[in-house]
Design a protein around this motif. Structure first.
Motif, mmCIF file in Angstrom:
data_model
loop_
_atom_site.group_PDB
_atom_site.id
_atom_site.type_symbol
_atom_site.label_atom_id
_atom_site.label_comp_id
_atom_site.label_asym_id
_atom_site.label_seq_id
_atom_site.Cartn_x
_atom_site.Cartn_y
_atom_site.Cartn_z
ATOM 1 N N LEU A 115 30.746 -13.825 56.568
ATOM 2 C CA LEU A 115 31.819 -13.853 55.587
ATOM 3 C C LEU A 115 31.333 -13.389 54.226
ATOM 4 O O LEU A 115 30.232 -13.726 53.806
ATOM 5 N N LYS A 116 32.183 -12.620 53.549
ATOM 6 C CA LYS A 116 31.914 -12.255 52.154
ATOM 7 C C LYS A 116 32.528 -13.280 51.236
ATOM 8 O O LYS A 116 32.078 -13.469 50.119
ATOM 9 N N GLY A 117 33.606 -13.899 51.694
ATOM 10 C CA GLY A 117 34.282 -14.886 50.879
ATOM 11 C C GLY A 117 35.726 -15.034 51.302
ATOM 12 O O GLY A 117 36.134 -14.566 52.370
ATOM 13 N N LEU A 118 36.500 -15.679 50.436
ATOM 14 C CA LEU A 118 37.919 -15.923 50.680
ATOM 15 C C LEU A 118 38.701 -15.475 49.455
ATOM 16 O O LEU A 118 38.192 -15.506 48.339
ATOM 17 N N ALA A 119 39.936 -15.078 49.700
ATOM 18 C CA ALA A 119 40.810 -14.692 48.587
ATOM 19 C C ALA A 119 42.229 -15.102 48.926
ATOM 20 O O ALA A 119 42.611 -15.162 50.103
ATOM 21 N N THR A 120 43.003 -15.387 47.891
ATOM 22 C CA THR A 120 44.416 -15.687 48.081
ATOM 23 C C THR A 120 45.214 -14.440 47.732
ATOM 24 O O THR A 120 45.081 -13.889 46.636
ATOM 25 N N VAL A 121 46.015 -13.988 48.700
ATOM 26 C CA VAL A 121 46.853 -12.803 48.518
ATOM 27 C C VAL A 121 48.270 -13.180 48.932
ATOM 28 O O VAL A 121 48.498 -13.566 50.072
ATOM 29 N N GLU A 122 49.204 -13.103 47.985
ATOM 30 C CA GLU A 122 50.611 -13.445 48.244
ATOM 31 C C GLU A 122 50.734 -14.810 48.926
ATOM 32 O O GLU A 122 51.369 -14.960 49.964
ATOM 33 N N ASP A 123 50.086 -15.814 48.356
ATOM 34 C CA ASP A 123 50.125 -17.199 48.841
ATOM 35 C C ASP A 123 49.513 -17.399 50.222
ATOM 36 O O ASP A 123 49.743 -18.419 50.868
ATOM 37 N N LYS A 124 48.725 -16.431 50.715
ATOM 38 C CA LYS A 124 48.038 -16.579 51.996
ATOM 39 C C LYS A 124 46.546 -16.498 51.741
ATOM 40 O O LYS A 124 46.087 -15.689 50.944
ATOM 41 N N MET A 125 45.787 -17.332 52.447
ATOM 42 C CA MET A 125 44.337 -17.272 52.369
ATOM 43 C C MET A 125 43.863 -16.154 53.287
ATOM 44 O O MET A 125 44.249 -16.089 54.444
ATOM 45 N N VAL A 126 43.039 -15.238 52.751
ATOM 46 C CA VAL A 126 42.495 -14.123 53.523
ATOM 47 C C VAL A 126 40.987 -14.322 53.608
ATOM 48 O O VAL A 126 40.321 -14.550 52.598
ATOM 49 N N ILE A 127 40.464 -14.232 54.828
ATOM 50 C CA ILE A 127 39.043 -14.385 55.088
ATOM 51 C C ILE A 127 38.412 -12.999 55.046
ATOM 52 O O ILE A 127 38.802 -12.121 55.818
ATOM 53 N N LEU A 128 37.465 -12.800 54.139
ATOM 54 C CA LEU A 128 36.826 -11.494 53.968
ATOM 55 C C LEU A 128 35.576 -11.428 54.838
ATOM 56 O O LEU A 128 34.628 -12.188 54.638
ATOM 57 N N VAL A 129 35.590 -10.526 55.799
ATOM 58 C CA VAL A 129 34.523 -10.413 56.792
ATOM 59 C C VAL A 129 33.429 -9.472 56.303
ATOM 60 O O VAL A 129 33.712 -8.389 55.796
ATOM 61 N N ASN A 130 32.194 -9.887 56.454
ATOM 62 C CA ASN A 130 31.045 -9.021 56.200
ATOM 63 C C ASN A 130 30.795 -8.289 57.522
ATOM 64 O O ASN A 130 29.998 -8.721 58.347
ATOM 65 N N ILE A 131 31.504 -7.206 57.738
ATOM 66 C CA ILE A 131 31.490 -6.522 59.032
ATOM 67 C C ILE A 131 30.115 -5.931 59.328
ATOM 68 O O ILE A 131 29.701 -5.878 60.491
ATOM 69 N N GLN A 132 29.363 -5.519 58.313
ATOM 70 C CA GLN A 132 28.021 -4.991 58.547
ATOM 71 C C GLN A 132 27.120 -6.060 59.144
ATOM 72 O O GLN A 132 26.368 -5.795 60.080
ATOM 73 N N ALA A 133 27.179 -7.277 58.606
ATOM 74 C CA ALA A 133 26.353 -8.373 59.124
ATOM 75 C C ALA A 133 26.777 -8.735 60.544
ATOM 76 O O ALA A 133 25.938 -8.994 61.405
ATOM 77 N N LEU A 134 28.077 -8.747 60.796
ATOM 78 C CA LEU A 134 28.565 -9.090 62.132
ATOM 79 C C LEU A 134 28.148 -8.052 63.167
ATOM 80 O O LEU A 134 27.594 -8.380 64.213
ATOM 81 N N ILE A 135 28.389 -6.788 62.884
ATOM 82 C CA ILE A 135 28.095 -5.718 63.846
ATOM 83 C C ILE A 135 26.591 -5.598 64.089
ATOM 84 O O ILE A 135 26.156 -5.287 65.187
#
Length: 171
Positions: free
Chosen positions: A133-153
C-alpha cells in the motif's frame, strides 16, 4: 540489495504536485494505482494455464508478441466474486519493464491526488498486506486504497519478477 519480499518502490511526491491514479474495484472496495504503470485496459480473454502456478495466477496470454502473466487480484486477496465474462476487466501494467495483467472487478476513473491528500496505510483492516500500500485517500466520500503495484508485482508471493535482475534504481 534488498530481497523481493522487502523491496518497495520508493516514491516521493512533492506536496504541490498532483499524481494521477487509475481507480478500480475489487469486491466492494475502491482501489487505485499509479496511472504511469498502466499500459492498457482490456476485457478478459482465454489464458494458457501454467502447471503448478498458484491459483491466483490464471495463466499467460500472447499480447502482440509478449507473453504476459495474468494475476487475478480478486483471488489473491479473496475479495469479490470470481467470474470471467464479457464484463471482466484486465489492467495491463508495465512494471520494471515487464508486462503483467491484473484482473479486477471494474475500472472506475482517473483521480488526481496531492501528497497532502494521501494518508499513511494502516497495518491492519484491509485485504492487501500493508507492504503493498502507498496509502489511503478520500475521494467523493469514499475511501480509496492506493496500491503500490511495483512492490506487489515484484514480491516473492507472486514470483513474476526476478529481484536479481533489477537495478538498484528500480528497487
Amino acid at each position: 540489495m534488498e530481497s523481493r519480499s522487502t523491496m518497495t518502490a520508493k516514491v516521493e511526491y512533492n506536496s504541490h504536485d498532483e499524481v494521477e491514479f487509475l481507480s478500480f474495484m475489487l469486491g466492494e472496495e475502491h482501489y487505485a494505482l499509479d496511472i504511469m504503470s498502466v499500459k492498457e485496459i482490456r476485457g478478459y480473454e482465454s489464458v494458457t494455464k501454467i502447471a503448478n502456478a498458484p491459483s491466483f495466477i490464471k495463466g499467460v496470454i500472447n499480447l502482440r508478441g509478449d507473453i504476459v502473466p495474468i494475476v487475478d487480484l480478486r483471488m489473491k486477496f479473496a475479495v469479490g466474486a470470481v467470474t470471467y465474462n464479457e464484463f471482466t476487466i484486465v489492467i495491463m501494467l508495465n512494471v520494471f519493464e515487464r508486462i503483467v495483467g491484473i484482473v479486477v472487478d471494474a475500472v472506475s476513473d482517473v483521480i488526481k491526488l496531492s501528497a497532502e491528500e494521501i494518508l499513511p496505510a494502516p497495518e491492519f483492516g484491509v485485504a492487501f498486506d500493508s507492504r503493498y500500500l502507498k496509502g489511503l485517500a478520500t475521494v467523493e466520500d469514499k475511501m480509496v486504497i492506493l496500491v503500490n503495484i511495483q512492490a506487489l508485482i515484484s514480491s516473492d508471493e507472486l514470483g513474476l519478477i526476478d529481484a536479481n535482475s533489477l537495478t538498484d534504481q528500480e528497487q
